[in-house]
Write an enzyme that holds these catalytic residues in place. Sequence first.
Site, PDB file in Angstrom:
ATOM      1  N   LYS A   1     -42.859 -13.295 -25.329  1.00 29.43           N
ATOM      2  CA  LYS A   1     -42.537 -14.453 -26.309  1.00 29.43           C
ATOM      3  C   LYS A   1     -41.343 -15.163 -25.654  1.00 29.43           C
ATOM      4  O   LYS A   1     -41.467 -15.630 -24.474  1.00 29.43           O
ATOM      5  CB  LYS A   1     -42.061 -13.832 -27.715  1.00 29.43           C
TER       6      LYS A   1
ATOM      7  N   ARG B   1     -45.782   2.078  -9.617  1.00 32.79           N
ATOM      8  CA  ARG B   1     -45.514   2.560 -11.213  1.00 32.79           C
ATOM      9  C   ARG B   1     -44.421   2.999 -11.293  1.00 32.79           C
ATOM     10  O   ARG B   1     -43.879   3.115 -12.469  1.00 32.79           O
ATOM     11  CB  ARG B   1     -46.732   3.575 -11.208  1.00 32.79           C
TER      12      ARG B   1
ATOM     13  N   ASP C   1     -36.522  -4.020 -32.406  1.00 32.01           N
ATOM     14  CA  ASP C   1     -37.218  -5.140 -31.758  1.00 32.01           C
ATOM     15  C   ASP C   1     -36.488  -6.405 -31.814  1.00 32.01           C
ATOM     16  O   ASP C   1     -36.262  -6.898 -33.064  1.00 32.01           O
ATOM     17  CB  ASP C   1     -38.685  -5.264 -32.516  1.00 32.01           C
TER      18      ASP C   1
ATOM     19  N   TYR D   1     -44.548  -6.476 -36.964  1.00 29.37           N
ATOM     20  CA  TYR D   1     -45.631  -6.686 -36.348  1.00 29.37           C
ATOM     21  C   TYR D   1     -46.766  -5.929 -36.610  1.00 29.37           C
ATOM     22  O   TYR D   1     -46.611  -4.734 -36.481  1.00 29.37           O
ATOM     23  CB  TYR D   1     -45.489  -6.969 -34.717  1.00 29.37           C
TER      24      TYR D   1
HETATM   25  N1  LCS Z   1     -42.862  -7.222 -31.341  1.00 28.07           N
HETATM   26  C1  LCS Z   1     -43.034  -8.329 -32.009  1.00 28.07           C
HETATM   27  C2  LCS Z   1     -41.912  -8.708 -33.101  1.00 28.07           C
HETATM   28  C3  LCS Z   1     -44.217  -9.025 -31.613  1.00 28.07           C
HETATM   29  O1  LCS Z   1     -44.120 -10.406 -32.299  1.00 28.07           O
HETATM   30  C4  LCS Z   1     -45.140  -8.765 -31.008  1.00 28.07           C
HETATM   31  C5  LCS Z   1     -46.398  -9.337 -30.706  1.00 28.07           C
HETATM   32  C6  LCS Z   1     -45.144  -7.499 -30.318  1.00 28.07           C
HETATM   33  C7  LCS Z   1     -43.897  -6.806 -30.603  1.00 28.07           C
HETATM   34  C8  LCS Z   1     -45.936  -6.841 -29.446  1.00 28.07           C
HETATM   35  O2  LCS Z   1     -45.845  -7.489 -28.023  1.00 28.07           O
HETATM   36  P1  LCS Z   1     -47.113  -7.682 -27.052  1.00 28.07           P
HETATM   37  O3  LCS Z   1     -47.543  -6.524 -26.810  1.00 28.07           O
HETATM   38  O4  LCS Z   1     -47.965  -8.595 -27.689  1.00 28.07           O
HETATM   39  O5  LCS Z   1     -46.425  -8.132 -26.006  1.00 28.07           O
HETATM   40  N2  LCS Z   1     -46.515 -10.443 -31.629  1.00 28.07           N
HETATM   41  C9  LCS Z   1     -47.605 -11.145 -31.710  1.00 28.07           C
HETATM   42  C10 LCS Z   1     -47.795 -12.323 -32.631  1.00 28.07           C
HETATM   43  O6  LCS Z   1     -47.074 -12.269 -33.783  1.00 28.07           O
HETATM   44  N3  LCS Z   1     -48.946 -12.864 -32.483  1.00 28.07           N
HETATM   45  O7  LCS Z   1     -49.692 -12.431 -31.336  1.00 28.07           O
HETATM   46  C11 LCS Z   1     -48.658 -11.358 -30.795  1.00 28.07           C
END
Ligand code: LCS
Length: 402
Positions: A209, A59, A184, A112
């Site tokens: 992503k 961790r 972001d 998001y």
């Molecule tokens: N930031 C952006 C721009 C995102 O699109 C997402 C997830 C996150 C942060 C959060 O990331 P995660 O915790 O899922 O790794 N976006 C998603 C979307 O548009 N569809 O499903 C997840």
Amino acid sequence: MSHNKNLQFDSKCVHSGISDYGFGPVVPPIYQTSTFKFESAEHGAALFKGETEGYIYTRMKNPTVEAMENAVAELEVGHKALGCASGMAAISTIFISLLKSGDHVVCSKSVYGPTLTLLQSIMSKFGVESTFVDTDIDGEIEKAMKPNTKVIYVETPANPMITITDLEAASKIAHKQGALLVVDNTFMSPALQQPFKFGADVILHSMTKFLNGHADVVAGIIVVKDEEMYLSMRKTLNQVGGVIDPFNSFLVHRGLKTLSVRMQRHCENSQLVAEYLENHPKVKWVRYPGLKSHPNYQVGLKQHSAPGGMISFELNGGFKAGEVVMNSVKLCALAVSLGGVETLIQHPASMTHLSMGAEARKDAGITEGLVRLSVGIENVKDIIDDLENALAKIPVTEKAKA
Ligand code: LCS
């Protein structure tokens, strides 16, 4: 790490974060261990005191994780990076680390969904207040600033409206009063946009992503510019605990090697798909940074090197027409998430941005008929043929209802 400094970005993708692991492996081994043996009681104590370099507990630090963190830090031209269990773990770690009761955040309206909800429903419980504005419109951030604003938080391009915020202008507003700009950078990746060059203070990604790129990992990362910020962020992450594990780090690190070539193909395909959609009679409008019709096209040219792989569009016929398309595609997968090699299609109002609520969606311009496309690296003819067949299924009468 230093020998990579003079490499071109594509070469950095292949070589970053790799060091000597013994036995000469060309990729970092997976150190799938929760804990590390100390050589002696004195060695253990010295490690805990920070008097010697080494590993204690996964961790806190793990060689496979560290290799991936070094790679992303190099690609973002940052100081160091912190691997997180998800994009949301990265975002919550940042907020917990930078904010305290009585502070204020200015955040993009189009973000998001769970990011907005995190600020609105969770951080507010701890006395952190947030204002959501169209950060892509000149003057809106400035108007929302308060003496206690500590963080300006933007996604650019934003999920799902693909709005583009001027990073240089936002950082100047933040720094005028000692606030920080948190970006972001998920939609662009460092292959196309490097926010530190425009004054950002902290960068984060959902590595789920484009950075990983293969839709088989959930992960996040925070990238910082100096040691002081790194140490305070690391302390928070250690206490809060949302760290990435070695196996997912290995997979992300593997994905990074092809980031540059993948992004190039995502961009080429997206440009052609966006142009095709913009000229289709059943499509009302298309939002893509590579189209001159994008309201912030010029700002985009200033801060990203290519327009990315994300397109949003509205169909004549609204939600019903969207439903027909989503149920008719065969190559494009009807799924949330984005940034993988396969093309994905989804409906923000009923899926990724449902949690925001109808009012916040309306305010952010997220219409009921908005469709979001994450354009993959397939042959673009196959993507367009699939969309063509699906769009043909929308009854002509739906257009008249628009
Ligand atoms: N930031 C952006 C721009 C995102 O699109 C997402 C997830 C996150 C942060 C959060 O990331 P995660 O915790 O899922 O790794 N976006 C998603 C979307 O548009 N569809 O499903 C997840």
